[in-house]
Design an enzyme around this catalytic site. Sequence first.
Site, PDB file in Angstrom:
ATOM      1  N   LYS A  55      -3.756  -0.936   8.733  1.00 20.30           N
ATOM      2  CA  LYS A  55      -2.692   0.262   9.231  1.00 20.30           C
ATOM      3  C   LYS A  55      -2.189  -0.066  10.697  1.00 20.30           C
ATOM      4  O   LYS A  55      -2.626  -0.892  11.198  1.00 20.30           O
ATOM      5  CB  LYS A  55      -3.424   1.633   9.102  1.00 20.30           C
ATOM      6  CG  LYS A  55      -4.033   2.012   7.910  1.00 20.30           C
ATOM      7  CD  LYS A  55      -4.731   3.287   7.652  1.00 20.30           C
ATOM      8  CE  LYS A  55      -5.206   3.818   6.358  1.00 20.30           C
ATOM      9  NZ  LYS A  55      -5.499   5.072   6.486  1.00 20.30           N
ATOM     10  N   TYR A  80       1.483   8.524  -0.168  1.00 16.07           N
ATOM     11  CA  TYR A  80       0.440   9.445   0.229  1.00 16.07           C
ATOM     12  C   TYR A  80       0.677  10.998  -0.321  1.00 16.07           C
ATOM     13  O   TYR A  80       0.004  12.059   0.179  1.00 16.07           O
ATOM     14  CB  TYR A  80       0.080   9.750   1.709  1.00 16.07           C
ATOM     15  CG  TYR A  80      -0.744   8.543   2.285  1.00 16.07           C
ATOM     16  CD1 TYR A  80      -1.894   8.508   1.810  1.00 16.07           C
ATOM     17  CD2 TYR A  80       0.006   7.754   3.153  1.00 16.07           C
ATOM     18  CE1 TYR A  80      -2.781   7.379   2.281  1.00 16.07           C
ATOM     19  CE2 TYR A  80      -0.977   6.650   3.776  1.00 16.07           C
ATOM     20  CZ  TYR A  80      -1.930   6.770   3.185  1.00 16.07           C
ATOM     21  OH  TYR A  80      -3.016   5.331   3.893  1.00 16.07           O
ATOM     22  N   ASN A 128      -7.517   5.134  10.941  1.00 16.70           N
ATOM     23  CA  ASN A 128      -8.978   4.304  10.577  1.00 16.70           C
ATOM     24  C   ASN A 128      -8.647   3.016   9.868  1.00 16.70           C
ATOM     25  O   ASN A 128      -9.326   2.357   9.025  1.00 16.70           O
ATOM     26  CB  ASN A 128      -9.361   5.422   9.337  1.00 16.70           C
ATOM     27  CG  ASN A 128      -8.507   5.522   8.259  1.00 16.70           C
ATOM     28  OD1 ASN A 128      -7.516   4.932   8.104  1.00 16.70           O
ATOM     29  ND2 ASN A 128      -9.121   6.114   7.128  1.00 16.70           N
ATOM     30  N   HIS A 147      -6.669   0.832   4.313  1.00 15.64           N
ATOM     31  CA  HIS A 147      -6.625   1.861   3.263  1.00 15.64           C
ATOM     32  C   HIS A 147      -7.336   0.885   2.156  1.00 15.64           C
ATOM     33  O   HIS A 147      -6.809  -0.304   2.190  1.00 15.64           O
ATOM     34  CB  HIS A 147      -5.263   2.118   3.232  1.00 15.64           C
ATOM     35  CG  HIS A 147      -5.269   2.828   1.907  1.00 15.64           C
ATOM     36  ND1 HIS A 147      -5.424   4.178   1.471  1.00 15.64           N
ATOM     37  CD2 HIS A 147      -4.538   2.279   0.500  1.00 15.64           C
ATOM     38  CE1 HIS A 147      -5.025   4.319  -0.085  1.00 15.64           C
ATOM     39  NE2 HIS A 147      -4.636   3.213  -0.594  1.00 15.64           N
ATOM     40  N   GLU A 177      -0.395   1.340  -6.682  1.00 13.87           N
ATOM     41  CA  GLU A 177      -0.152   0.785  -5.102  1.00 13.87           C
ATOM     42  C   GLU A 177       0.285  -0.689  -5.134  1.00 13.87           C
ATOM     43  O   GLU A 177       1.292  -0.807  -4.012  1.00 13.87           O
ATOM     44  CB  GLU A 177      -1.486   1.195  -4.379  1.00 13.87           C
ATOM     45  CG  GLU A 177      -1.808   2.801  -4.326  1.00 13.87           C
ATOM     46  CD  GLU A 177      -3.021   3.131  -3.537  1.00 13.87           C
ATOM     47  OE1 GLU A 177      -3.681   2.126  -3.036  1.00 13.87           O
ATOM     48  OE2 GLU A 177      -3.401   4.165  -3.649  1.00 13.87           O
TER      49      GLU A 177
HETATM   50  P1  CMP Z   1      -6.702   6.678   3.466  1.00 14.50           P
HETATM   51  O1  CMP Z   1      -7.935   6.089   2.856  1.00 14.50           O
HETATM   52  O2  CMP Z   1      -5.475   5.738   3.756  1.00 14.50           O
HETATM   53  O3  CMP Z   1      -6.310   8.052   2.684  1.00 14.50           O
HETATM   54  C1  CMP Z   1      -5.990   8.942   3.216  1.00 14.50           C
HETATM   55  C2  CMP Z   1      -5.716   9.024   4.720  1.00 14.50           C
HETATM   56  O4  CMP Z   1      -5.494  10.510   5.263  1.00 14.50           O
HETATM   57  C3  CMP Z   1      -7.149   8.422   5.205  1.00 14.50           C
HETATM   58  O5  CMP Z   1      -7.276   7.085   4.750  1.00 14.50           O
HETATM   59  C4  CMP Z   1      -6.761   8.958   6.649  1.00 14.50           C
HETATM   60  O6  CMP Z   1      -5.931   8.067   7.396  1.00 14.50           O
HETATM   61  C5  CMP Z   1      -6.224  10.148   6.433  1.00 14.50           C
HETATM   62  N1  CMP Z   1      -7.188  11.393   6.605  1.00 14.50           N
HETATM   63  C6  CMP Z   1      -8.137  11.714   6.043  1.00 14.50           C
HETATM   64  N2  CMP Z   1      -8.949  12.667   6.201  1.00 14.50           N
HETATM   65  C7  CMP Z   1      -8.169  12.748   7.404  1.00 14.50           C
HETATM   66  C8  CMP Z   1      -8.499  13.928   8.480  1.00 14.50           C
HETATM   67  N3  CMP Z   1      -9.780  14.752   8.259  1.00 14.50           N
HETATM   68  N4  CMP Z   1      -8.008  14.149   9.597  1.00 14.50           N
HETATM   69  C9  CMP Z   1      -6.833  13.334   9.705  1.00 14.50           C
HETATM   70  N5  CMP Z   1      -6.441  12.343   8.877  1.00 14.50           N
HETATM   71  C10 CMP Z   1      -7.208  12.017   7.765  1.00 14.50           C
END
Ligand code: CMP
Length: 132
Positions: free
Chosen positions: A4, A44, A107, A110, A121
């Site tokens: 990311k 998403y 984070n 993904h 995907e």
């Molecule tokens: P990902 O695994 O890419 O799938 C959904 C994404 O939404 C997740 O990683 C985070 O980047 C984001 N996300 C999930 N939970 C939260 C949260 N509580 N607050 C903000 N972003 C979130």
Amino acid sequence: MMIKPDAIEKGHIGSILEKVTSAGFMIKALKLTQLTKRDAIKFYEIHKERPFFDDLIKFMTRGPIVAAILEKDNAVSDFRTLIGSTNPVEAAEGTIRKLYATSVGENAVHGSDSEENALIESKFHFSGREIF
Ligand code: CMP
């Protein structure tokens, strides 16, 4: 998988790919690209009712991402173990998110949550002749 924008801004592409290949994943497709707003909304879609959706779309489109298709036995589950919990505070020591993620939203990586979504995907990011 995707690396990311937060991890790319901090220069972690090489370190993350090294952890992925050292864990036994074969890279079947790989690209540096940037998602448009439309791409990110589509990718998403399942989270569109979540309170963090707008921030997620802004974050995922603010800079380039790396997309990859990985192959391994039990790839979906083993990759989720390698990256750790969504929230880096809860992620196990040595996981990619523990090492490189900033917050639950930003984070670092993904990973697909099922084989079915991995296929969807993969097709989202790559055409047939980009997959080896
Ligand atoms: P990902 O695994 O890419 O799938 C959904 C994404 O939404 C997740 O990683 C985070 O980047 C984001 N996300 C999930 N939970 C939260 C949260 N509580 N607050 C903000 N972003 C979130």
